[in-house]
Write a protein that holds these residues in place. Structure first.
Motif, PDB file in Angstrom:
ATOM      1  N   ARG A 193      54.867  46.883  22.078  1.00 18.60           N
ATOM      2  CA  ARG A 193      56.215  47.400  21.863  1.00 18.60           C
ATOM      3  C   ARG A 193      56.351  48.831  22.361  1.00 18.60           C
ATOM      4  O   ARG A 193      56.898  49.704  21.715  1.00 18.60           O
ATOM      5  CB  ARG A 193      56.623  47.286  20.390  1.00 18.60           C
ATOM      6  CG  ARG A 193      56.682  45.834  19.909  1.00 18.60           C
ATOM      7  CD  ARG A 193      57.226  45.708  18.515  1.00 18.60           C
ATOM      8  NE  ARG A 193      58.622  46.151  18.453  1.00 18.60           N
ATOM      9  CZ  ARG A 193      59.367  46.136  17.340  1.00 18.60           C
ATOM     10  NH1 ARG A 193      58.833  45.698  16.210  1.00 18.60           N
ATOM     11  NH2 ARG A 193      60.608  46.540  17.354  1.00 18.60           N
ATOM     12  N   GLY A 194      55.799  49.064  23.551  1.00 14.34           N
ATOM     13  CA  GLY A 194      55.908  50.382  24.161  1.00 14.34           C
ATOM     14  C   GLY A 194      55.089  51.441  23.469  1.00 14.34           C
ATOM     15  O   GLY A 194      55.440  52.620  23.514  1.00 14.34           O
ATOM     16  N   ALA A 195      53.987  51.042  22.848  1.00 15.76           N
ATOM     17  CA  ALA A 195      53.061  51.931  22.127  1.00 15.76           C
ATOM     18  C   ALA A 195      53.611  52.360  20.778  1.00 15.76           C
ATOM     19  O   ALA A 195      53.223  53.391  20.238  1.00 15.76           O
ATOM     20  CB  ALA A 195      52.663  53.144  22.959  1.00 15.76           C
ATOM     21  N   ARG A 196      54.464  51.535  20.214  1.00 14.56           N
ATOM     22  CA  ARG A 196      54.849  51.785  18.828  1.00 14.56           C
ATOM     23  C   ARG A 196      53.781  51.262  17.869  1.00 14.56           C
ATOM     24  O   ARG A 196      53.604  51.793  16.774  1.00 14.56           O
ATOM     25  CB  ARG A 196      56.179  51.101  18.516  1.00 14.56           C
ATOM     26  CG  ARG A 196      56.953  51.767  17.384  1.00 14.56           C
ATOM     27  CD  ARG A 196      57.940  50.841  16.721  1.00 14.56           C
ATOM     28  NE  ARG A 196      57.279  50.014  15.707  1.00 14.56           N
ATOM     29  CZ  ARG A 196      57.886  49.094  14.974  1.00 14.56           C
ATOM     30  NH1 ARG A 196      59.165  48.838  15.167  1.00 14.56           N
ATOM     31  NH2 ARG A 196      57.228  48.407  14.074  1.00 14.56           N
ATOM     32  N   ILE A 197      53.074  50.208  18.302  1.00 14.40           N
ATOM     33  CA  ILE A 197      52.084  49.563  17.449  1.00 14.40           C
ATOM     34  C   ILE A 197      50.731  49.595  18.147  1.00 14.40           C
ATOM     35  O   ILE A 197      50.624  49.314  19.342  1.00 14.40           O
ATOM     36  CB  ILE A 197      52.482  48.102  17.151  1.00 14.40           C
ATOM     37  CG1 ILE A 197      53.831  48.055  16.424  1.00 14.40           C
ATOM     38  CG2 ILE A 197      51.413  47.407  16.318  1.00 14.40           C
ATOM     39  CD1 ILE A 197      54.389  46.659  16.271  1.00 14.40           C
ATOM     40  N   GLY A 231      43.226  42.550  16.942  1.00 15.50           N
ATOM     41  CA  GLY A 231      44.300  41.867  16.236  1.00 15.50           C
ATOM     42  C   GLY A 231      44.741  42.498  14.938  1.00 15.50           C
ATOM     43  O   GLY A 231      45.759  42.090  14.362  1.00 15.50           O
ATOM     44  N   LYS A 232      44.038  43.493  14.445  1.00 15.91           N
ATOM     45  CA  LYS A 232      44.385  44.148  13.184  1.00 15.91           C
ATOM     46  C   LYS A 232      45.175  45.418  13.475  1.00 15.91           C
ATOM     47  O   LYS A 232      44.713  46.312  14.173  1.00 15.91           O
ATOM     48  CB  LYS A 232      43.130  44.488  12.387  1.00 15.91           C
ATOM     49  CG  LYS A 232      43.435  45.154  11.056  1.00 15.91           C
ATOM     50  CD  LYS A 232      42.144  45.492  10.297  1.00 15.91           C
ATOM     51  CE  LYS A 232      42.467  46.194   8.977  1.00 15.91           C
ATOM     52  NZ  LYS A 232      41.221  46.540   8.222  1.00 15.91           N
ATOM     53  N   VAL A 233      46.388  45.484  12.923  1.00 10.82           N
ATOM     54  CA  VAL A 233      47.242  46.647  13.136  1.00 10.82           C
ATOM     55  C   VAL A 233      46.656  47.862  12.424  1.00 10.82           C
ATOM     56  O   VAL A 233      46.376  47.815  11.219  1.00 10.82           O
ATOM     57  CB  VAL A 233      48.674  46.380  12.641  1.00 10.82           C
ATOM     58  CG1 VAL A 233      49.522  47.647  12.729  1.00 10.82           C
ATOM     59  CG2 VAL A 233      49.318  45.265  13.471  1.00 10.82           C
ATOM     60  N   VAL A 234      46.472  48.943  13.161  1.00 10.84           N
ATOM     61  CA  VAL A 234      45.943  50.174  12.583  1.00 10.84           C
ATOM     62  C   VAL A 234      46.933  51.331  12.691  1.00 10.84           C
ATOM     63  O   VAL A 234      46.708  52.390  12.103  1.00 10.84           O
ATOM     64  CB  VAL A 234      44.601  50.567  13.237  1.00 10.84           C
ATOM     65  CG1 VAL A 234      43.544  49.522  12.954  1.00 10.84           C
ATOM     66  CG2 VAL A 234      44.763  50.768  14.744  1.00 10.84           C
ATOM     67  N   ALA A 235      48.004  51.159  13.442  1.00 12.70           N
ATOM     68  CA  ALA A 235      49.045  52.187  13.548  1.00 12.70           C
ATOM     69  C   ALA A 235      50.374  51.505  13.827  1.00 12.70           C
ATOM     70  O   ALA A 235      50.478  50.683  14.730  1.00 12.70           O
ATOM     71  CB  ALA A 235      48.722  53.194  14.647  1.00 12.70           C
ATOM     72  N   ASP A 236      51.378  51.827  13.041  1.00 18.58           N
ATOM     73  CA  ASP A 236      52.713  51.265  13.205  1.00 18.58           C
ATOM     74  C   ASP A 236      53.681  52.204  12.507  1.00 18.58           C
ATOM     75  O   ASP A 236      53.590  52.409  11.298  1.00 18.58           O
ATOM     76  CB  ASP A 236      52.789  49.862  12.597  1.00 18.58           C
ATOM     77  CG  ASP A 236      54.152  49.190  12.831  1.00 18.58           C
ATOM     78  OD1 ASP A 236      55.023  49.840  13.434  1.00 18.58           O
ATOM     79  OD2 ASP A 236      54.321  48.040  12.396  1.00 18.58           O
ATOM     80  N   ALA A 237      54.568  52.809  13.280  1.00 21.50           N
ATOM     81  CA  ALA A 237      55.489  53.785  12.704  1.00 21.50           C
ATOM     82  C   ALA A 237      56.829  53.703  13.434  1.00 21.50           C
ATOM     83  O   ALA A 237      56.899  53.178  14.549  1.00 21.50           O
ATOM     84  CB  ALA A 237      54.904  55.198  12.811  1.00 21.50           C
TER      85      ALA A 237
END
Length: 308
Positions: free
Chosen positions: A245-249, A254-260
């Motif tokens: 998503r354009g470096a949003r996530i 497979g484990k999300v470590v950053a999402d803002a």
């Protein structure tokens, strides 16, 4: 700290969707005027050109140039000559060499020239850079595909010389790449697909590497329909990192470590305000150099004409 009084020059989709809202919430910044031949903002002084703005407009300290890149160099030179700080939307120009005189002008005038790369301020970029700094990289792949009719409706300038075509979004991916990798990369081969009626590519495949031989590939396409793709995958000795998503996530195996939430343009203006307080400039041309080299090295093929 006094308010940085900013005028937006060029009032198209990106200015309306991103710049106006960002300026409104950034401490130390205020929108003072708009210069555009085709659009205005209720309640703000409006002028047709940057020359009219500078001659007849209210007091301003800076301009944010959101015009097509083909005209930005001349506008930036006009603003710097008038003693204004300058923010350049991406790409900063239609060529690499034309930025050098602007950098020199800004330095002589002790004014800020800020060549922006908004995607570098996506929330997962810095976590990715820090994570990669401690790993051995094995390969990188960029998959950056979107529907030009959705994101650039009726914007004929994007198909003209200097408009970059698919590299207009593709350079966003390259701006992230050149920020997160520990070593500089360079283009070794490129394939560019030009519509028969256009002067800029609608799709491109790039092969890049660094001094250590890291394999890097990129696929850019303006013909994507349905779900859009803005992904960077990096295989390392510590697992696969994915920016989506354009470096949003950011995710690792497979484990999300950053999402803002996305605050790219707010961060741009925070940076602009900070730079103007000191008169320093920030002009990193690495993403633009990669695009220029892709055009130099690219094998060109003709594809079906583009109809908006």
């Amino acid at each position: 700290m006094s308010e940085l009084r900013i005028a937006i020059v060029g009032f198209g989709k990106i200015a309306r969707d991103q710049h106006v809202g960002a300026i409104a919430v950034v401490q130390g910044a205020t929108l003072a005027a708009v210069a555009s031949r085709n659009a205005s903002l209720p309640g703000l002084p409006h002028f047709a050109t940057i020359e009219e703005l500078l001659e007849q407009g209210p007091p301003i300290d800076a301009v944010s140039l959101c015009t097509p890149p083909q005209v930005r160099r001349a506008q930036a030179a006009t603003a710097l000559a008038a003693g204004k700080h300058v923010m350049l939307e991406k790409p900063p120009g239609i060529g690499v060499a034309e930025l050098d005189p602007l950098i020199a002008m800004a330095a002589e005038a002790k004014r800020t020239l800020f060549a922006t790369w908004h995607s570098r301020y996506a929330p997962a970029v810095e976590p990715a850079r820090q994570w990669l700094a401690t790993r051995r990289l094995k390969s990188v792949h960029i998959n950056w595909k979107e529907d030009v009719r959705v994101w650039h409706p009726g914007q004929t300038w994007i198909w003209e010389p200097g408009g970059l075509g698919v590299f207009d979004p593709g350079i966003n991916a390259l701006s992230i790449l050149t920020r997160i990798l520990p070593q500089p990369v360079f283009v070794t081969a490129a394939e560019l697909a030009f519509p028969a009626n256009c002067q800029a590519p609608i799709a491109a495949n790039l092969t890049l590497t660094d001094i250590g031989g890291l394999p890097v590939t990129a696929e850019f396409d303006f013909r994507q329909t349905g779900p859009q793709s803005w992904d960077i995958l990096v295989d390392t000795d510590g697992g696969q990192m994915k920016l989506s998503r354009g470096a949003r996530i950011m995710a690792v195996d497979g484990k999300v470590v950053a999402d803002a939430p996305d605050e790219e343009y707010r961060e741009l203006y925070r940076r602009f305000v900070a730079l103007t307080a000191t008169g320093m400039s920030d002009v990193d041309l690495a993403p633009l150099r990669l695009v220029a080299d892709a055009f130099l090295l690219g094998k060109r093929t003709l594809v079906e004409p583009f109809v908006d």
